[in-house]
Design an enzyme around this catalytic site. Structure first.
Site, PDB file in Angstrom:
ATOM      1  CG  ASN A 148      -0.733  -0.016   2.430  1.00  0.00           C
ATOM      2  OD1 ASN A 148      -0.118  -1.164   2.966  1.00  0.00           O
ATOM      3  ND2 ASN A 148      -0.738   0.677   3.417  1.00  0.00           N
ATOM      4  CG  ASP A 149      -0.198   4.082   2.726  1.00  0.00           C
ATOM      5  OD1 ASP A 149      -1.013   3.634   2.027  1.00  0.00           O
ATOM      6  OD2 ASP A 149      -0.250   4.870   3.823  1.00  0.00           O
ATOM      7  N   PRO A 150       2.961   4.382  -0.447  1.00  0.00           N
ATOM      8  CG  PRO A 150       2.910   6.358  -1.952  1.00  0.00           C
ATOM      9  CD  PRO A 150       1.928   5.287  -1.309  1.00  0.00           C
TER      10      PRO A 150
END
Length: 599
Positions: free
Chosen positions: A63-65
């Site tokens: 998920n999140d960068p």
């Protein structure tokens, strides 16, 4: 054991919805994952649906960068990752490096729960490079087993002379480096930004996302430090907005519309102050709505306040501007000193079911990195795929000066289009614009709803016209990316309104897929009849840029027929007026090195 696994998956998915901002929909059938996995259509697990040139690890959930940066000749990219499966759980910070932002090599895990202040989770954060060249990661940790108690931690490279930054340490005498004060909800206090340093007072500043008023009002708090060790909160938020909920993954950076004299837009280092030719962007990921929005405005350092140029930009409706009007979340920018540009990363989750993800063994990709800069109007950002993507272009075909008659379509042949880059310029005549349909005032402030009503198969005056991508030979499967032009609603000063829409409702014959229409209005003057579209097609993702990057839409699709060499590309026109393709060029895209090895 098997039933316990199902419950574990279900719990992980619910946590994801609550904490990670992972999905636009709850899959009811997920709670029957054991049976559903056995019923996953064969096409879903077809490896040819695995994206080719969009960033992804070899397997499992992402998920999140996190903390993108450039260091000693290497681009570094960290991201939230589950090394044990294709659902959200067991999150660590994975780490990859690249020379060109396209070819990637995986490195060992950078951060994992290991100290009291992150024992129960290593969440998102950012990187800052100190004046002596030392990179520092600030990230959110969970330090309590029963409540989602959020604190901020710091990590340093064990050996900063190593350009690959393969090992990171968390100083025990420093962590947690920031803890929530009594007036802050400890479950809504996360995702520190890259820090900036004001020349006037020498102090560092960063933002942490939060919420006030019982969680209904989103807020970004400023923390200041002289030594990057002791941080003090500014009492009032830098900015806040009502009825927006928790602000996750805030980002704050300067922008301008200047170029370098060679028509290459210049990005600004994070510490550049607002000024006559410099604006600031404040972006937040809305925990309630699951999309990223931003405003352009002025940062007043002495008052520690940010003021949007458009006061209504924090509200609902078309004046709330988004990076991307599709499947795009938890984004993060960084300044690239090597090419003097600001680059945007964003996460795209899957739109198939959780059972599908478990069966295929992977979930989540990153959007193509985008260069971002300020539109000359000063109202919004422009975004464009980084220039390095063009190195993947292979065989090309062109289609020029072709009239697409009303109700007709033209097939683009000569290349394989399951993995392609398409640029097309359209023209409509002044008389055609005069025949545009009137925009319904009830839909004038809701592009997505408008697209849901006026889909690709609903005939109009000027449009819908655009591309059918990932289309089967019999057109039973196709994803439409298109424009539609309206006369402005009565009482509006604008002559025409341009809608850009991605319609995947016919993208697959597979059941149980989430296939929403995505749309945004395009702030462009179409009085000359011209508009352009660029679409990156990559097996199960369609990422489009309208009018030179004014409006962007990323959509996930999972064809059952239009896979590999059975995927086709068309230009279509479902309007009553003819549309001219003044130029179309499409390239096959090669597959880069994508995290296939560790060094």
């Amino acid at each position: 054991m098997r039933s316990a696994l199902v419950v574990s998956f279900a719990c992980a998915w619910l946590l994801l919805l609550q904490l990670a901002g992972a999905s636009h929909v709850v899959y009811d059938e997920f709670f029957e994952a054991e049976a559903a996995t056995a019923k996953v259509p064969p096409s879903i697990v077809n490896p040819q649906l695995r994206t080719g040139y969009h960033f992804h690890p070899p397997k499992n959930w992402i998920n999140d960068p996190n903390a993108p940066m450039y260091y000693k000749g290497w681009y570094h990219f960290f991201y939230q990752y589950n090394p044990k499966g294709a659902v959200w759980n067991n999150i660590v910070w994975a780490h990859s490096v690249s020379r060109d932002l396209i070819n990637w090599v995986a490195l060992p895990t950078a951060l994992r729960p290991s100290i009291p202040s992150d024992r129960y989770g290593c969440w998102s954060g950012s990187a800052t490079v100190l004046p002596d060249g030392t990179p520092v990661i600030m990230y959110t940790g969970i330090n309590h087993p029963d409540i989602n108690y959020q604190v901020q931690n710091v990590a340093y490279p064990r050996n900063k002379s190593d350009p690959l930054l393969r090992e990171w340490v968390k100083p025990s005498h420093m962590n947690p480096i920031i803890v929530p004060e009594r007036d802050i909800n400890v479950t809504q206090f996360r995702d520190p930004t890259t820090a900036w340093r004001a020349a006037a007072d020498g102090q560092w500043r960063l933002l942490i996302g939060s919420a006030t008023d019982g969680g209904s009002r989103g807020a970004a708090y400023v923390y200041r430090s002289r030594d990057f060790r002791r941080w003090t909160r500014v009492r009032r938020p830098l900015h806040s907005a009502p009825a927006t909920g928790m602000w996750e993954c805030p980002d704050f950076y300067p922008v301008s519309s200047d170029d370098d004299g060679r028509r290459r837009r210049v990005g600004l280092e994070t510490s550049v102050p607002s000024g006559p030719r410099v604006k600031h962007v404040l972006k937040n990921s809305l925990d309630l709505r699951r999309y990223d929005y931003y405003t352009v405005g002025t940062y007043h350092r002495r008052a520690e306040r940010y003021v949007p140029d458009d006061p209504a930009g924090d509200g609902d409706g078309e004046r709330r501007v988004r990076y991307d009007y599709g499947n795009f979340y938890a984004s993060k920018t960084f300044y690239d000193p090597a090419k003097r540009r600001r680059i945007l990363w964003g996460w795209a989750n899957e739109s198939d079911t959780a059972a599908d993800d478990v069966a295929k063994g992977w979930a989540g990709i990153q959007a193509i990195p985008r260069t971002v800069w300020l539109d000359p109007s000063g109202k919004q950002l422009l975004q464009w795929p980084i220039e390095e993507v063009e190195a993947l272009r292979g065989k090309a075909v062109t289609l020029g000066k072709t009239i697409i008659k009303a109700g007709h379509h033209v097939k683009v042949t000569g290349i394989q289009t399951a993995q392609a880059d398409v640029e097309v310029s359209f023209e409509v005549s002044p008389s055609a614009l005069a025949g545009a349909e009137r925009l319904d005032p009830a839909l004038a402030d809701d592009a997505e709803r408008l697209c849901g009503v006026k889909r690709a198969d609903v005939k109009g005056g000027v449009g819908p016209f655009g591309l059918w991508v990932l289309a089967s030979a019999n057109l039973k499967e196709r994803t439409a990316v298109f424009f539609r032009v309206f006369k402005a609603a009565a009482g509006s000063s604008n002559k025409h309104v341009v809608l850009m829409c991605t319609d995947p409702t016919k993208s697959s014959l597979n059941p149980n897929l989430y296939r929403p229409t995505f749309a945004g209005f395009v702030d462009t003057d179409i009085s000359n009849g011209k508009i352009s579209l660029r679409t990156l097609i990559d097996r199960s993702v369609v990422e489009s840029f309208g009018a030179g990057g004014k409006t962007c839409i990323l959509s996930r699709v999972y064809p059952s027929l239009a896979i590999g060499n059975k995927a086709h590309l068309y230009v279509f026109n479902n309007g009553r007026a003819d549309v001219k393709v003044s130029r179309l060029i499409a390239w096959e895209m090669k597959k880069p090195v994508m995290n296939g090895a560790k060094i």
